[in-house]
Design a protein around this motif. Structure first.
Motif, PDB file in Angstrom:
ATOM      1  N   ASP A  54       0.765  -1.234  -0.270  1.00  0.00           N
ATOM      2  CA  ASP A  54      -0.033   0.002   0.033  1.00  0.00           C
ATOM      3  C   ASP A  54       0.853   1.224   0.042  1.00  0.00           C
ATOM      4  O   ASP A  54       1.622   1.538   0.945  1.00  0.00           O
ATOM      5  CB  ASP A  54      -0.867   0.092   1.250  1.00  0.00           C
ATOM      6  CG  ASP A  54      -2.009   1.406   1.267  1.00  0.00           C
ATOM      7  OD1 ASP A  54      -1.601   2.182   0.846  1.00  0.00           O
ATOM      8  OD2 ASP A  54      -3.026   1.005   1.961  1.00  0.00           O
ATOM      9  N   ARG A  56       0.325   4.447  -0.167  1.00  0.00           N
ATOM     10  CA  ARG A  56      -0.301   5.530   0.253  1.00  0.00           C
ATOM     11  C   ARG A  56       0.176   5.596   1.884  1.00  0.00           C
ATOM     12  O   ARG A  56       0.754   6.391   2.478  1.00  0.00           O
ATOM     13  CB  ARG A  56      -1.760   5.821   0.152  1.00  0.00           C
ATOM     14  CG  ARG A  56      -2.337   7.144   1.111  1.00  0.00           C
ATOM     15  CD  ARG A  56      -3.658   7.347   1.061  1.00  0.00           C
ATOM     16  NE  ARG A  56      -4.011   7.361  -0.222  1.00  0.00           N
ATOM     17  CZ  ARG A  56      -5.121   8.052  -0.815  1.00  0.00           C
ATOM     18  NH1 ARG A  56      -6.015   8.638   0.232  1.00  0.00           N
ATOM     19  NH2 ARG A  56      -5.612   8.083  -1.789  1.00  0.00           N
ATOM     20  N   PHE A 131      -6.241  -2.830   1.742  1.00  0.00           N
ATOM     21  CA  PHE A 131      -5.373  -1.808   1.229  1.00  0.00           C
ATOM     22  C   PHE A 131      -6.392  -1.177   0.359  1.00  0.00           C
ATOM     23  O   PHE A 131      -7.382  -1.785  -0.110  1.00  0.00           O
ATOM     24  CB  PHE A 131      -4.450  -2.152   0.498  1.00  0.00           C
ATOM     25  CG  PHE A 131      -4.646  -3.329  -0.691  1.00  0.00           C
ATOM     26  CD1 PHE A 131      -4.660  -2.950  -1.896  1.00  0.00           C
ATOM     27  CD2 PHE A 131      -4.973  -4.458  -0.174  1.00  0.00           C
ATOM     28  CE1 PHE A 131      -5.228  -3.842  -2.882  1.00  0.00           C
ATOM     29  CE2 PHE A 131      -5.057  -5.435  -1.454  1.00  0.00           C
ATOM     30  CZ  PHE A 131      -5.256  -5.033  -2.647  1.00  0.00           C
ATOM     31  N   GLU A 132      -6.421   0.012  -0.318  1.00  0.00           N
ATOM     32  CA  GLU A 132      -7.017   0.393  -1.638  1.00  0.00           C
ATOM     33  C   GLU A 132      -6.386   0.073  -2.847  1.00  0.00           C
ATOM     34  O   GLU A 132      -5.250   0.476  -2.984  1.00  0.00           O
ATOM     35  CB  GLU A 132      -7.018   2.065  -1.460  1.00  0.00           C
ATOM     36  CG  GLU A 132      -8.082   2.400  -0.424  1.00  0.00           C
ATOM     37  CD  GLU A 132      -9.450   1.819  -0.682  1.00  0.00           C
ATOM     38  OE1 GLU A 132     -10.082   2.052  -1.788  1.00  0.00           O
ATOM     39  OE2 GLU A 132     -10.389   1.743   0.326  1.00  0.00           O
ATOM     40  N   ASP A 135      -3.954   2.454  -4.296  1.00  0.00           N
ATOM     41  CA  ASP A 135      -2.894   2.784  -3.718  1.00  0.00           C
ATOM     42  C   ASP A 135      -1.670   1.719  -3.998  1.00  0.00           C
ATOM     43  O   ASP A 135      -0.433   2.060  -3.237  1.00  0.00           O
ATOM     44  CB  ASP A 135      -3.024   2.935  -2.179  1.00  0.00           C
ATOM     45  CG  ASP A 135      -4.200   4.325  -1.960  1.00  0.00           C
ATOM     46  OD1 ASP A 135      -4.201   5.059  -2.824  1.00  0.00           O
ATOM     47  OD2 ASP A 135      -4.706   4.081  -0.978  1.00  0.00           O
ATOM     48  N   LEU A 136      -1.976   0.650  -4.784  1.00  0.00           N
ATOM     49  CA  LEU A 136      -0.756  -0.328  -4.728  1.00  0.00           C
ATOM     50  C   LEU A 136       0.618   0.180  -5.327  1.00  0.00           C
ATOM     51  O   LEU A 136       0.252   0.961  -6.603  1.00  0.00           O
ATOM     52  CB  LEU A 136      -1.207  -1.470  -5.820  1.00  0.00           C
ATOM     53  CG  LEU A 136      -2.205  -2.742  -4.948  1.00  0.00           C
ATOM     54  CD1 LEU A 136      -2.602  -3.721  -5.931  1.00  0.00           C
ATOM     55  CD2 LEU A 136      -1.530  -3.046  -3.811  1.00  0.00           C
TER      56      LEU A 136
END
Length: 161
Positions: A54, A56, A131-132, A135-136
């Motif tokens: 992630d 971010r 995680f989003e 954002d990877l």
């Protein structure tokens, strides 16, 4: 004869599963930075590892790897604590490819299966691995140094790559 870089078949087989994966580096001032990876993949020839984190939540780690190229990744089988550490001093940061972006789903499902036998619930593991997708970040490394980090008398010993 030691190959310039790359992982042997035994190490590749170990890594080719859903393991606990942590990436680490240090910033320009030497402060340690650690991130939990949500997926990892080793190339068929063992010459390249891709670790997804992630970006971010781990922006400082991403910036440090981009700036220094230093990266250490530890793969651990939770049920046995068998651990392998892989280092590179020329790692890179990239946006994940479409194929790489698809890795976390099956990887996390496999990690849930690994931890279920130890009493951890699916909800807990999904919360830890949350995680989003946007954002990877992909961290790429060519294994330069490989170490056995399993607790015990061989911890820290170099594994021939």
């Amino acid at each position: 004869m030691r190959r310039e870089r790359g992982l042997d078949e035994t190490v590749r087989r170990f890594l080719d599963r859903s393991l606990s994966v942590n990436a680490a580096t240090s910033d320009q001032d030497g402060r340690p930075l650690v991130a939990r990876a949500v997926a990892a993949r080793v190339s068929p020839d063992g010459g390249r590892l891709t670790v997804l984190i992630d970006g971010r939540a781990n922006a400082a780690l991403v910036a440090a790897v981009a700036g220094t190229g230093r990266l250490a990744v530890v793969f651990t089988e939770p049920s046995t604590h068998r651990s392998i550490q892989i280092k590179d001093d020329n790692a890179s940061v990239a946006a994940p490819t479409v194929e790489e972006s698809a890795l976390p789903g099956p990887y996390i499902d496999g990690f849930i299966a690994e931890l279920a036998g130890m009493g951890f619930t699916e909800a807990f593991v999904r919360a830890v691995m949350e995680f989003e997708p946007a954002d990877l970040v992909a961290l790429h490394l060519a294994p330069a140094d490989v170490f056995d980090q399993t607790p015990g008398p061989k911890a820290g010993e170099r594994i021939p790559a």
